[in-house]
Design an enzyme around this catalytic site. Structure first.
Site, mmCIF file in Angstrom:
data_model
loop_
_atom_site.group_PDB
_atom_site.id
_atom_site.type_symbol
_atom_site.label_atom_id
_atom_site.label_comp_id
_atom_site.label_asym_id
_atom_site.label_seq_id
_atom_site.Cartn_x
_atom_site.Cartn_y
_atom_site.Cartn_z
ATOM 1 N N THR A 133 0.807 -1.223 0.000
ATOM 2 C CA THR A 133 0.000 0.000 0.000
ATOM 3 C C THR A 133 0.841 1.275 0.000
ATOM 4 O O THR A 133 1.948 1.306 0.566
ATOM 5 C CB THR A 133 -0.910 0.012 1.252
ATOM 6 O OG1 THR A 133 -1.464 1.328 1.406
ATOM 7 C CG2 THR A 133 -0.137 -0.306 2.527
ATOM 8 N N GLU A 135 0.294 3.620 1.815
ATOM 9 C CA GLU A 135 0.434 4.055 3.217
ATOM 10 C C GLU A 135 1.846 3.786 3.730
ATOM 11 O O GLU A 135 2.264 4.362 4.727
ATOM 12 C CB GLU A 135 -0.587 3.339 4.110
ATOM 13 C CG GLU A 135 -2.026 3.785 3.917
ATOM 14 C CD GLU A 135 -2.307 5.204 4.415
ATOM 15 O OE1 GLU A 135 -1.777 5.580 5.467
ATOM 16 O OE2 GLU A 135 -3.039 5.922 3.718
ATOM 17 N N TYR A 157 -1.005 0.303 10.694
ATOM 18 C CA TYR A 157 -1.344 -0.382 9.436
ATOM 19 C C TYR A 157 -0.185 -0.269 8.452
ATOM 20 O O TYR A 157 0.262 -1.266 7.870
ATOM 21 C CB TYR A 157 -2.613 0.242 8.851
ATOM 22 C CG TYR A 157 -2.916 -0.169 7.426
ATOM 23 C CD1 TYR A 157 -3.444 -1.421 7.120
ATOM 24 C CD2 TYR A 157 -2.679 0.708 6.357
ATOM 25 C CE1 TYR A 157 -3.726 -1.791 5.810
ATOM 26 C CE2 TYR A 157 -2.952 0.354 5.050
ATOM 27 C CZ TYR A 157 -3.474 -0.895 4.779
ATOM 28 O OH TYR A 157 -3.745 -1.251 3.475
ATOM 29 N N LYS A 161 2.104 -3.375 7.027
ATOM 30 C CA LYS A 161 2.195 -3.634 5.579
ATOM 31 C C LYS A 161 3.639 -3.558 5.093
ATOM 32 O O LYS A 161 4.035 -4.282 4.176
ATOM 33 C CB LYS A 161 1.335 -2.617 4.819
ATOM 34 C CG LYS A 161 -0.157 -2.933 4.814
ATOM 35 C CD LYS A 161 -0.483 -4.077 3.857
ATOM 36 C CE LYS A 161 -1.983 -4.282 3.724
ATOM 37 N NZ LYS A 161 -2.335 -5.440 2.889
HETATM 38 P P1 NDP Z 1 -11.274 -4.832 2.504
HETATM 39 O O1 NDP Z 1 -11.178 -4.255 3.861
HETATM 40 O O2 NDP Z 1 -12.474 -4.532 1.682
HETATM 41 O O3 NDP Z 1 -11.118 -6.425 2.597
HETATM 42 C C1 NDP Z 1 -10.245 -7.032 3.507
HETATM 43 C C2 NDP Z 1 -10.499 -8.517 3.504
HETATM 44 O O4 NDP Z 1 -9.625 -9.137 4.456
HETATM 45 C C3 NDP Z 1 -11.919 -8.922 3.904
HETATM 46 O O5 NDP Z 1 -12.343 -9.967 3.083
HETATM 47 C C4 NDP Z 1 -11.731 -9.403 5.335
HETATM 48 O O6 NDP Z 1 -12.707 -10.313 5.762
HETATM 49 C C5 NDP Z 1 -10.381 -10.085 5.211
HETATM 50 N N1 NDP Z 1 -9.756 -10.366 6.507
HETATM 51 C C6 NDP Z 1 -9.546 -9.504 7.521
HETATM 52 N N2 NDP Z 1 -8.952 -10.129 8.546
HETATM 53 C C7 NDP Z 1 -8.775 -11.418 8.179
HETATM 54 C C8 NDP Z 1 -8.213 -12.571 8.803
HETATM 55 N N3 NDP Z 1 -7.715 -12.537 10.045
HETATM 56 N N4 NDP Z 1 -8.203 -13.735 8.118
HETATM 57 C C9 NDP Z 1 -8.701 -13.817 6.874
HETATM 58 N N5 NDP Z 1 -9.259 -12.768 6.231
HETATM 59 C C10 NDP Z 1 -9.283 -11.574 6.877
HETATM 60 O O7 NDP Z 1 -9.955 -4.372 1.707
HETATM 61 P P2 NDP Z 1 -9.757 -4.068 0.138
HETATM 62 O O8 NDP Z 1 -10.427 -5.118 -0.646
HETATM 63 O O9 NDP Z 1 -10.055 -2.636 -0.119
HETATM 64 O O10 NDP Z 1 -8.186 -4.205 0.000
HETATM 65 C C11 NDP Z 1 -7.581 -5.454 -0.344
HETATM 66 C C12 NDP Z 1 -6.156 -5.452 0.149
HETATM 67 O O11 NDP Z 1 -5.430 -4.404 -0.463
HETATM 68 C C13 NDP Z 1 -6.012 -5.246 1.661
HETATM 69 O O12 NDP Z 1 -4.915 -6.012 2.092
HETATM 70 C C14 NDP Z 1 -5.685 -3.765 1.775
HETATM 71 O O13 NDP Z 1 -4.975 -3.492 2.960
HETATM 72 C C15 NDP Z 1 -4.853 -3.560 0.528
HETATM 73 N N6 NDP Z 1 -4.875 -2.215 -0.031
HETATM 74 C C16 NDP Z 1 -6.070 -1.615 -0.300
HETATM 75 C C17 NDP Z 1 -6.100 -0.359 -0.846
HETATM 76 C C18 NDP Z 1 -7.394 0.294 -1.199
HETATM 77 O O14 NDP Z 1 -7.385 1.498 -1.473
HETATM 78 N N7 NDP Z 1 -8.501 -0.423 -1.247
HETATM 79 C C19 NDP Z 1 -4.848 0.381 -1.131
HETATM 80 C C20 NDP Z 1 -3.660 -0.406 -0.912
HETATM 81 C C21 NDP Z 1 -3.684 -1.647 -0.360
HETATM 82 P P3 NDP Z 1 -14.068 -9.834 6.511
HETATM 83 O O15 NDP Z 1 -15.019 -9.487 5.410
HETATM 84 O O16 NDP Z 1 -14.441 -11.023 7.290
HETATM 85 O O17 NDP Z 1 -13.701 -8.639 7.353
HETATM 86 P P1 GDP Z 2 -6.559 5.681 3.901
HETATM 87 O O1 GDP Z 2 -5.836 6.563 2.954
HETATM 88 O O2 GDP Z 2 -6.249 4.241 3.709
HETATM 89 O O3 GDP Z 2 -6.437 6.081 5.311
HETATM 90 O O4 GDP Z 2 -8.104 5.768 3.458
HETATM 91 P P2 GDP Z 2 -9.370 6.489 4.132
HETATM 92 O O5 GDP Z 2 -10.413 6.537 3.077
HETATM 93 O O6 GDP Z 2 -9.739 5.843 5.406
HETATM 94 O O7 GDP Z 2 -8.857 7.958 4.467
HETATM 95 C C1 GDP Z 2 -8.397 8.839 3.456
HETATM 96 C C2 GDP Z 2 -8.131 10.199 4.068
HETATM 97 O O8 GDP Z 2 -9.373 10.805 4.431
HETATM 98 C C3 GDP Z 2 -7.285 10.180 5.348
HETATM 99 O O9 GDP Z 2 -6.337 11.188 5.260
HETATM 100 C C4 GDP Z 2 -8.292 10.487 6.452
HETATM 101 O O10 GDP Z 2 -7.732 11.166 7.573
HETATM 102 C C5 GDP Z 2 -9.233 11.407 5.696
HETATM 103 N N1 GDP Z 2 -10.564 11.527 6.325
HETATM 104 C C6 GDP Z 2 -11.184 12.681 6.663
HETATM 105 N N2 GDP Z 2 -12.361 12.422 7.249
HETATM 106 C C7 GDP Z 2 -12.488 11.068 7.285
HETATM 107 C C8 GDP Z 2 -13.508 10.202 7.776
HETATM 108 O O11 GDP Z 2 -14.530 10.628 8.296
HETATM 109 N N3 GDP Z 2 -13.300 8.856 7.616
HETATM 110 C C9 GDP Z 2 -12.165 8.364 7.021
HETATM 111 N N4 GDP Z 2 -12.033 7.047 6.864
HETATM 112 N N5 GDP Z 2 -11.173 9.169 6.569
HETATM 113 C C10 GDP Z 2 -11.340 10.501 6.704
#
Ligand code: NDP
Ligand code: GDP
Length: 350
Positions: A133, A135, A157, A161
């Site tokens: 990520t 992040e 987080y 990662k």
């Molecule tokens: P989501 O939060 O939508 O999905 C996370 C998934 O991980 C869910 O299916 C969740 O299951 C599962 N999970 C959590 N804990 C466990 C565990 N202990 N064992 C097995 N499964 C688990 O994330 P995204 O789909 O948005 O992202 C996919 C990946 O990409 C993640 O690793 C995220 O950190 C990474 N990522 C995402 C970005 C984004 O902008 N979306 C950017 C960069 C990286 P449950 O439904 O049960 O909670």
């Molecule tokens: P991130 O980049 O993985 O932390 O994705 P988020 O969507 O959670 O947050 C993106 C940005 O939006 C971060 O800088 C947060 O601090 C900002 N932000 C501002 N208000 C909010 C809020 O109400 N919820 C979340 N999730 N983020 C917020």
């Protein structure tokens, strides 16, 4: 001549998440047999794969799996004998990682190594994708951020990662395992979880427009993010595992906007023009048509440390994988608002 068609098998951890659902759809379209993992809970929620209409696909098998259990990982990989593993499961929400740093380390950090170890033990030829990520870049060291930019994570987080990312690189270099790390910048869609800021905004805009909510409360609106469309990003993941060598790639749009810009865009999608007044905790946004306050800052949503600016350079992925994003932020935002309007009208909003 008879040609034996071998069907590729892929494990996707985290199929109940946004990316897991889109990636499963993509791999099924490509003819893969997909094993999607989910966690045992009292009521599992498959709304995303239902939304995409793939839940009952004959080539999709759902497998119970917890990333924190090493034995579970080894057994699963040994039983399925996949060609590819996409590790998308994680405690993926930055905000929660400040409250649950150890659980985040166990799942998001060590979880990746459970799978890498399973590969090393069961079959080192299995190809592995790690969901890294932006992040990990955290505190700005370089603009735009790319594969060579120094890391400086700003949350539990991001740190978890980064550990997983480096383990991935180390398994690649130490054992020759095909382990690719995709450093993906924020990617969103109508399937995004509502705790993330874009979906929180589009869902609230829909509710405000429909008269079901008065006001949207947000944290830091000055944060800038490079937001892309998740469906396009999972294609990049797949391309990484089809490449000749494993490597690290940034996927991003190379455009950054503030949270405030996204708020403005989302309200514009339903025909509401906002005027922003005040600063920091006192900032509000007013509907210019009737002077109603529609957005307020609530410090409850501030984070102990913030990542102020993310903007990625995806040139390596463009050059080596032929991957590039095509959906504009305006299109993405409008797509999300439209989906949330429909869901809130029918009462089926997850
Ligand atoms: P989501 O939060 O939508 O999905 C996370 C998934 O991980 C869910 O299916 C969740 O299951 C599962 N999970 C959590 N804990 C466990 C565990 N202990 N064992 C097995 N499964 C688990 O994330 P995204 O789909 O948005 O992202 C996919 C990946 O990409 C993640 O690793 C995220 O950190 C990474 N990522 C995402 C970005 C984004 O902008 N979306 C950017 C960069 C990286 P449950 O439904 O049960 O909670
Ligand atoms: P991130 O980049 O993985 O932390 O994705 P988020 O969507 O959670 O947050 C993106 C940005 O939006 C971060 O800088 C947060 O601090 C900002 N932000 C501002 N208000 C909010 C809020 O109400 N919820 C979340 N999730 N983020 C917020």
């Amino acid at each position: 001549m008879n040609q034996v068609m071998t069907v590729k098998k892929a494990i996707i951890t985290g199929i109940t998440g946004q990316d897991g659902a889109y990636l499963a759809q993509l791999l099924l379209e490509k003819g893969y047999q997909v094993f999607g993992t989910y966690r045992r809970t009292s009521s599992v929620n498959f709304w995303r794969i239902e939304d995409l209409g793939i839940q009952s696909h004959s080539n999709l098998k759902l497998v119970e799996f917890d990333l924190t259990d090493q034995a579970n990982a080894i057994r699963m990989v040994a039983e399925i004998q996949p060609d590819e593993i996409y590790n998308l499961a994680a405690q993926s929400f930055v905000g929660v990682s400040f409250e649950q740093p150890l659980a985040t380390a166990q799942i998001t950090g060590l979880g990746c190594v459970h799978l890498l170890e399973a590969i090393r033990i069961v079959n080192p030829k299995i190809r592995f994708y790690q969901a890294s990520t932006s992040e990990m870049f955290g505190l700005v060291q370089e603009i735009p951020q790319q594969e060579t930019t120094p890391f400086y994570p700003r949350s539990p987080y991001g740190v978890a990662k980064l550990y997983a990312h480096w383990m991935c690189v180390n398994y690649r270099e130490s054992y020759g395992i095909f382990a690719s790390s995709g450093i993906l910048f924020n990617h969103e869609s109508p399937l995004r979880g509502k705790e993330f800021v874009t979906r929180k905004i589009t869902d609230s805009v829909a509710k405000i427009y429909l008269g079901k909510q008065d006001c949207l409360e947000l944290g830091n609106m000055d944060a800038k993010r490079d937001w892309g469309f998740a469906k396009e990003y999972v294609e990049g993941m797949w391309r990484m595992l089809q490449a000749e060598h494993s490597d690290t790639y940034v996927l991003a749009t190379n455009r950054t906007e503030t949270v405030r810009d996204f708020v403005r865009m989302a309200f514009k999608a339903v025909g509401i023009t906002l005027r922003f007044e005040g600063q920091a905790e006192a900032e509000i946004a007013i509907n210019t048509a009737n002077e109603q306050v529609l957005v307020r800052v609530n410090p409850q949503f501030y984070r102990p440390a913030e990542v102020d600016l993310l903007i990625g350079n995806p040139q390596k992925a463009i050059d080596e994988l032929g991957w590039y994003p095509t959906t504009s932020l305006e299109e993405l935002c409008a797509m999300m608002v439209k989906a949330d309007l429909e869901r809130n009208q029918t009462g089926h909003s997850f």
